[in-house]
Design an enzyme around this catalytic site. Structure first.
Site, PDB file in Angstrom:
ATOM      1  N   ASP A  58     -51.015  14.162  18.428  1.00  0.00           N
ATOM      2  CA  ASP A  58     -51.630  13.423  17.322  1.00  0.00           C
ATOM      3  C   ASP A  58     -50.820  13.436  16.025  1.00  0.00           C
ATOM      4  OD1 ASP A  58     -52.203  16.024  16.207  1.00  0.00           O
ATOM      5  OD2 ASP A  58     -54.063  16.076  17.365  1.00  0.00           O
ATOM      6  N   HIS A  66     -45.780  17.509  24.500  1.00  0.00           N
ATOM      7  CA  HIS A  66     -46.291  16.343  25.227  1.00  0.00           C
ATOM      8  C   HIS A  66     -46.021  15.035  24.483  1.00  0.00           C
ATOM      9  CE1 HIS A  66     -49.196  19.342  27.362  1.00  0.00           C
ATOM     10  NE2 HIS A  66     -48.003  19.344  27.890  1.00  0.00           N
ATOM     11  N   CYS A  94     -33.499   2.265  26.736  1.00  0.00           N
ATOM     12  CA  CYS A  94     -32.230   1.991  26.063  1.00  0.00           C
ATOM     13  C   CYS A  94     -32.100   2.770  24.763  1.00  0.00           C
ATOM     14  CB  CYS A  94     -32.121   0.498  25.784  1.00  0.00           C
ATOM     15  SG  CYS A  94     -33.326  -0.081  24.562  1.00  0.00           S
ATOM     16  N   CYS A 152     -39.512  -4.345  24.986  1.00  0.00           N
ATOM     17  CA  CYS A 152     -38.438  -3.838  24.141  1.00  0.00           C
ATOM     18  C   CYS A 152     -37.625  -5.007  23.587  1.00  0.00           C
ATOM     19  CB  CYS A 152     -37.543  -2.916  24.959  1.00  0.00           C
ATOM     20  SG  CYS A 152     -36.057  -2.388  24.068  1.00  0.00           S
ATOM     21  N   CYS A 162     -33.753  -4.601  25.133  1.00  0.00           N
ATOM     22  CA  CYS A 162     -33.395  -4.765  26.547  1.00  0.00           C
ATOM     23  C   CYS A 162     -34.520  -5.348  27.380  1.00  0.00           C
ATOM     24  CB  CYS A 162     -32.947  -3.432  27.136  1.00  0.00           C
ATOM     25  SG  CYS A 162     -34.311  -2.295  27.479  1.00  0.00           S
ATOM     26  N   SER A 175     -56.612  25.910  25.806  1.00  0.00           N
ATOM     27  CA  SER A 175     -57.290  26.548  26.938  1.00  0.00           C
ATOM     28  C   SER A 175     -56.315  27.406  27.741  1.00  0.00           C
ATOM     29  CB  SER A 175     -57.895  25.490  27.854  1.00  0.00           C
ATOM     30  OG  SER A 175     -56.853  24.711  28.426  1.00  0.00           O
TER      31      SER A 175
END
Ligand SMILES: [Zn+2]
Length: 284
Positions: free
Chosen positions: A99, A114, A135, A157, A160, A199
């Site tokens: 976040d 992550h 790319c 994108c 590319c 956790s």
């Protein structure tokens, strides 16, 4: 030992944070009732399905749009960690969250295991299973929202024509080994680990605090539920993370201290990031 005593004796704290630190900012954990996740389950958006299906990508953009509509802000727990860092007592934060609220609070050294949902990246036209192959294009997520608003259900994108995805790690997507190495390095330098709102069940991230524990470094766990590492923790702390951390940091730093100036989210226009770390960081 109390949390205040442990913090007072530390000059190299490292924080390890999970979803629980952001619930006080209004971001629910996946399974919590209410909110975005009752209508979208991020586990439906595996990396393979995202690559295969334009329909999945279209739904993913709608989910992201709804997620950010609430404009979540850092809470006292994020701010307390940023204050500790600004005073030279905290080396950095290793987080499982996507976040961006640690940076919004003013934290500077943040390892996002992550990925980051405030950013999108090219993952290539047909990336191999679990590994982005783009790319190097990346942009703030607002770039993609503008394209969606302009009528592109599945923005591509601009460099590319590859698939664009939020720069987070999806289910079925590999963590970038470089990030785990950086996190392990940081925990290798810690003289105290604060594990907040995790956790401790999602591996390999949850194994990181053990790097410090195995060196005899004290581990403090503050989580709403018991965790598998409670048995090896020096201290487990009940209560809301925001209240617990604010009080402890106030006590150690000698009362209210200036909050570091929060970072802006940056230029909303497209930008390229040539840094290897960013380019290699895995994507939702
Ligand atoms: Zn591209």
């Amino acid at each position: 030992m109390t949390l205040n005593e442990l913090l007072a004796g530390s000059s190299a704290t490292v924080a390890f944070t999970g979803a629980g630190i952001s619930t006080e900012s209004g971001i629910p954990d996946f399974r919590s009732p209410g909110g975005v996740w009752t209508r979208y389950d991020p586990r439906d958006f595996t990396f393979a399905r995202y690559v295969e299906s334009e329909e999945v990508r279209t739904r993913a953009w709608a989910m992201r749009r709804e997620f950010w509509a609430s404009d979540p802000q850092p809470n006292p727990a994020h701010l307390a960690l940023a204050r500790l860092e600004a005073r030279g007592r905290l080396l950095g934060v290793v987080t499982q969250n996507i976040d961006g609220l640690h940076q919004a609070a003013g934290s500077r050294t943040v390892i996002e295991l992550h990925g980051r949902s405030r950013e999108v990246m090219c993952i290539g036209a047909s990336p191999r299973t679990g590994t982005p192959d783009g790319c190097g294009f990346s942009a703030p997520t607002s770039w993609a929202f503008e394209r969606v608003d302009a009528g592109e259900a599945d923005p591509r994108c601009p460099t590319c024509a590859g698939i664009v995805k939020s720069a987070t790690v999806s289910f079925g997507q590999n963590l970038h080994p470089g990030l785990l190495d950086r996190a392990a390095d940081l925990l290798g330098q810690a003289d105290l680990v604060l594990a907040i709102g995790s956790s401790m069940q999602v591996y390999p991230a949850a194994g990181l605090p053990m790097i410090a524990v195995e060196r005899g470094v004290p581990l403090v766990i503050c989580n709403a539920e018991p965790t598998p590492l409670d048995d090896v923790a020096t201290l487990t702390v009940d209560g809301k993370a925001g209240e617990v951390l604010s009080a402890a940091v106030d006590a150690v730093l000698g009362g209210a201290t200036a909050t570091p100036r929060p970072r802006s989210w940056g230029d909303p226009r497209r930008r390229r990031r040539p840094s290897p770390h960013r380019r290699a960081s895995p994507g939702p």
